[in-house]
Design a protein around this motif. Structure first.
Motif, short mmCIF file in Angstrom:
data_model
loop_
_atom_site.label_atom_id
_atom_site.label_comp_id
_atom_site.label_asym_id
_atom_site.label_seq_id
_atom_site.Cartn_x
_atom_site.Cartn_y
_atom_site.Cartn_z
N ILE B 53 1.97 -4.61 -3.64
CA ILE B 53 3.34 -4.87 -3.21
C ILE B 53 3.38 -5.07 -1.71
CG2 ILE B 53 3.87 -2.39 -2.99
CD1 ILE B 53 6.72 -3.05 -3.96
N THR B 54 4.24 -5.98 -1.27
CA THR B 54 4.40 -6.20 0.17
C THR B 54 5.86 -5.92 0.51
OG1 THR B 54 2.73 -7.92 0.24
CG2 THR B 54 4.32 -7.90 2.04
N LEU B 55 6.07 -5.10 1.53
CA LEU B 55 7.43 -4.84 1.96
C LEU B 55 7.74 -5.66 3.19
CD1 LEU B 55 7.72 -0.96 1.58
CD2 LEU B 55 8.38 -2.73 -0.04
N GLN B 101 -5.59 1.15 -7.95
CA GLN B 101 -5.24 -0.28 -8.04
C GLN B 101 -4.09 -0.63 -7.12
OE1 GLN B 101 -6.46 1.50 -10.48
NE2 GLN B 101 -6.15 0.47 -12.43
N TRP B 102 -3.33 0.36 -6.72
CA TRP B 102 -2.14 0.09 -5.94
C TRP B 102 -2.48 -0.24 -4.50
CZ3 TRP B 102 0.44 2.87 -1.89
CH2 TRP B 102 1.76 2.45 -1.63
N GLU B 103 -1.75 -1.20 -3.93
CA GLU B 103 -1.98 -1.60 -2.54
C GLU B 103 -0.65 -1.93 -1.91
OE1 GLU B 103 -6.11 -3.89 -2.18
OE2 GLU B 103 -4.37 -5.13 -1.70
N HIS B 120 -2.45 -0.86 3.05
CA HIS B 120 -2.71 0.58 2.87
C HIS B 120 -2.86 0.95 1.41
CE1 HIS B 120 -2.27 2.28 6.86
NE2 HIS B 120 -1.25 1.46 7.08
N LYS B 121 -3.67 2.00 1.19
CA LYS B 121 -3.76 2.60 -0.15
C LYS B 121 -2.92 3.88 -0.10
CE LYS B 121 -6.54 1.24 -2.75
NZ LYS B 121 -6.30 0.20 -3.78
N LEU B 122 -2.72 4.49 -1.23
CA LEU B 122 -1.88 5.68 -1.27
C LEU B 122 -2.42 6.78 -0.36
CD1 LEU B 122 0.69 6.82 -2.55
CD2 LEU B 122 -0.72 7.79 -4.36
#
Lengths: 75, 410
Positions: B53-55, B101-103, B120-122
């Motif tokens: 996801i990109t914010l 898997q989250w980025e 970033h990762k969590l």
């Protein structure tokens, strides 16, 4: 225009605890007669630039009031 | 029913959040939203699905987004929400399960030049989050943009402890004191500039606040005293964090401690610049490393092996006729003067001294500007060297802030 320049010069002089001028003489030297130092001159050029959009020191450092008027008139 | 988020006139509970998540069919890869609840909801959905996801800051213009080199095709990319959540414990489990898997991609505030992309990762973004029974009753005053690092810190801390977040970032300044009291807020996290612009509207101290966290600017004693006046029962903590590295140090007052855990990954070079080892950073193609070390651009003063003080951003030092001036120092002096609310000192180019200083100053209401101008100059003359005194002073209603709530210095 000359009145405005006098006004600006006096703003710089007064804020910096120097004696203001009643009349502008084209031969008046900013450094020697008015006692402006580098910071005063720097402030003066910025204020004139804000008013007239002219950098009076663009082609070199000038010293006489008459030269200021000349630079601004050129534009 | 535990409150999750308060924003404008809406209160959303954790139960309602979960229902809403389960109803949401798909989310975008690039989140470009104004509504903070929507941003956080989509962030949670990306976490439980293990998606990238990109914010994007909602005040990026479309032009600026194009300059970030994100294609229109990419901007439209969507993911299906494949996970159904039963309850909050289930939410935590799914986040943990998919964290590899989250980025998360963020763009630095770019106070100078173009925003830079950081991934970033969590583990880096939630590095300083602590989960504990003792935090159960915390209520967070949320005063950061949720697309930025500091905002994410508060979000994860609140989420993992099931705390409410009371969004006050762009709320009407006059109503904030009441909102803090109404919702029994115990913790506030915001930039010093935010507090400074809000405090003049406070009528009485807010006693329930237990902790004030701040950061992003140099420590300021006058400011800290003001905080103590309106938040008399709060511990005040200053955090050093960046979009690149996340949260690294914390300070009570102005001295930051380097924890033993990261001590060998922090260095101060001979120019007093703080360096961080690449292992502490998020991912980016644009980090300029010098032999594995990242130059933060922060000038610090070493106190001892484990402590330092923040002096200034390298780029913020102003050269006046050969003298290097730290604008923060001058702002601090100006702010000590009665009736001054805030100040921003900047450079103005000229051919004689290179630069002179100018200042934008905001005053309390109904103060005579001409009188104040002379008062300020006379006051500074007694305390500072000549070249440190701003030569042109302009009075403004408000000092313009960047997306991260810092003063616009360029």
């Amino acid at each position: 225009m000359e009145n405005k320049i006098k006004e600006i010069i006096n703003i710089v002089l007064e804020k910096n605890n120097k004696e203001t001028v009643k009349d502008l003489n084209k031969e008046t030297s900013l450094r020697d007669d008015l006692g402006m130092d580098s910071l005063d001159l720097a402030e003066l050029t910025v204020r004139i630039e804000d008013e007239y959009d002219v950098d009076i020191f663009e082609d070199g450092i000038i010293d006489k009031v008459g030269e200021i008027i000349e630079k601004i008139s050129k534009r | 029913m535990k409150l999750f988020f308060h924003y404008k006139n809406t209160d959303i509970t954790y139960e309602e959040l979960i229902k809403d998540i389960n109803k949401t069919y798909e989310i975008k890869k690039y989140v470009y939203e104004k509504d903070p609840y929507e941003i956080l909801k989509q962030l949670i959905i990306s976490l439980i699905n293990g998606n990238q996801i990109t914010l994007l800051d909602s005040d990026f213009s479309l032009e600026e987004i194009k300059n970030l080199e994100i294609s229109e095709f990419e901007l439209e990319k969507k993911y299906k929400n494949k996970e159904k959540i039963k309850n909050i414990e289930d939410l935590y489990k799914k986040i943990e399960k998919n964290k590899d898997q989250w980025e998360l991609t963020l763009y630095t505030s770019g106070t100078t030049g173009r925003p830079k992309k950081v991934i970033h990762k969590l583990d880096t973004v939630a590095r300083s989050v602590k989960k504990s029974e003792e935090f159960m009753k915390n209520v967070w005053g949320y005063a950061y943009n949720p697309t930025h690092f500091a905002g994410l810190q508060v979000f994860f801390q609140a989420l993992f402890n099931q705390n409410p977040m009371i969004y006050i970032f762009d709320e009407n300044r006059k109503e904030i004191e009441e909102t803090l009291k109404k919702y029994n807020v115990t913790h506030i996290s915001a930039t010093p500039t935010f507090y400074r612009t809000v405090i003049p509207y406070f009528k009485n101290p807010v006693e329930k606040i237990e902790r004030i966290t701040t950061g992003g600017e140099k420590y300021d004693e006058t400011f800290e005293n003001q905080l103590k006046k309106y938040f008399p029962n709060a511990k005040i903590r200053n955090v050093y964090a960046s979009t690149e590295a996340g949260s690294l140090f914390s300070a009570k007052g102005e001295i930051f401690k380097i924890s033993d855990r990261i001590k060998d990954k922090i260095r101060i070079n001979e120019n007093n610049e703080l360096l961080i080892h690449k292992s502490l950073l998020g991912q980016s193609e644009t980090f300029k490393l010098e032999n594995d070390w990242y130059k933060t651009g922060d000038i610090v003063e070493k106190i001892d092996e484990n402590h330092f003080k923040f002096i200034s951003r390298k780029s913020e030092m102003i050269n006046i006729g050969g003298y290097k001036v730290n604008p923060h120092e001058i702002e601090a002096e100006i702010k000590k003067i009665e009736n001054v609310v805030d100040a921003l000192v900047s450079a103005r180019k000229n051919k004689i001294t290179g630069n002179i200083l100018t200042a934008k100053i905001s005053l309390k209401e109904n103060i005579d500007e001409k009188e104040m101008e002379q008062k300020i100059i006379n006051n500074l003359r007694e305390k500072l060297q000549e070249w440190k005194i701003p030569r042109i002073i302009r009075f403004v209603d408000q000092i313009k802030l960047t997306r991260t709530g810092k003063k616009v210095r360029k």
